[in-house]
Write an enzyme that holds these catalytic residues in place. Structure first.
Site: not given
Length: 339
Positions: A184, A254
């Site tokens: 992230h 993702d």
């Protein structure tokens, strides 16, 4: 009009006028929801119904991350809390039959929780195999520390989800367990040899290669492709995911807005699709970014369209009937064995 090869996310509790026009014109294949989209029971059910209407079909995939443990977008009182996947792994070590049954029950009950709102796709199971010294972003989200345990329990969770009429998405292929960073925030690098990765990290995905959908890892595997993270790598997607692992289901990226990837969202999305992802995922709800992603995505065609249709066929199945109270009681009894 054929849906386009991306998954979008609304920014809030309702679909804004701008989003309605955008989703209606660009036709994302599916949508994904986060905690920011969850208010009340009626609000969430209404939001899901509107997204399906915009998708133009009852089988429009509506995704959520509802794993149990710390990764849950639905929280009490909208949905129960569950033990971590690692706790199910500990039960499996104590009693393999009980652990596998608990994994199936958790998949089935998670499906019941999300389907109560019309949500029909859950990004489980997490098939990553952590190793000592890896970043904690996976940690107790993993079912165990060896690929055999992860494969058995991951299969049970996925089967439970599908019994509940919910599409499972295994993640993060070909394996996030060795990541040395949180993708992230930055790009993890894995310098382990491909031969060693094949024995451990790839193994659970190979065992579950017949599942209908998988999500990529934003990780650079230097011994496979030293230049491109898996999501953007034709080498990883073709040579590892499609050939070595043998996965022929729908491959979704993702989140393309994660900091592991750097660059313009159009360029990144185009690169992921060219590399072999069937659909790209965009999660933060930022309209300008979504427009860039949508511009790169083309209508689903060929193998991608076939794989997307197979996923929607899973969603179209009717969930098996269950005595929910009895299954919840059984799950609780099994997990109580851990003390």
């Amino acid at each position: 009009m054929t849906a386009k090869a991306f998954i979008a996310a609304p920014a809030g509790l309702t679909v804004s006028g701008e989003e309605r026009r955008f989703f209606g014109a660009e036709r994302p294949w599916g949508f994904i929801l986060f905690a920011r989209n969850v208010g009340s029971k009626n609000q969430l059910a209404d939001l899901v119904a509107e997204l399906k209407e915009l998708g133009g079909r009852e089988t429009t995939p509506i995704f959520i991350d509802q794993e149990g443990g710390r990764i849950n977008r639905l929280r009490p009182p909208l949905a129960p809390a569950y033990p971590t996947p690692a706790a199910i792994g500990r039960l499996f070590a104590l009693d393999p039959e009980a652990g596998e049954r608990a994994a199936w029950l958790q998949g089935r009950l998670l499906a019941a929780d999300v389907m109560a709102f019309g949500i029909n796709a859950d990004c489980v199971p997490c098939l990553d195999v952590p190793v000592a010294g890896a970043h904690s972003v996976i940690g107790d989200r993993a079912y165990g520390l060896n690929p055999e345990t992860v494969a058995v329990l991951g299969r049970a969770v996925a089967d439970g989800a599908m019994a509940g009429g919910v599409l499972p998405v295994m993640k993060h292929v070909p394996g996030h367990g060795r990541g040395n960073a949180d993708s992230h925030l930055e790009l993890p690098r894995v310098e382990t040899s491909r031969n060693e990765l094949a024995k451990s990290d790839f193994a659970p995905f190979r065992a579950l290669a017949t599942l209908p959908a998988a999500m990529t890892a934003h990780i650079l595997y230097t011994d496979v492709d030293p230049r491109h993270p898996a999501t953007l790598s034709p080498i990883v997607i073709d040579s590892v995911i499609r050939k070595e692992i043998g996965f022929d289901g729908l491959l979704m990226s993702d989140d393309m807005s994660m900091k592991a990837l750097s660059g313009d969202l159009y360029d990144l999305s185009a690169a992921a699709l060219t590399a072999g992802c069937d659909v790209v995922l965009h999660c933060n709800g930022e309209m300008d970014e979504m427009r860039r992603v949508a511009s790169a995505a083309q209508p689903l065609a060929g193998d991608a369209e076939r794989r997307a249709a197979a996923c929607e066929a899973v969603i179209a199945r009717r969930s098996e009937t269950m005595d929910e109270a009895a299954l919840r009681a059984e799950f609780a009894r099994l997990m109580e064995r851990l003390g």
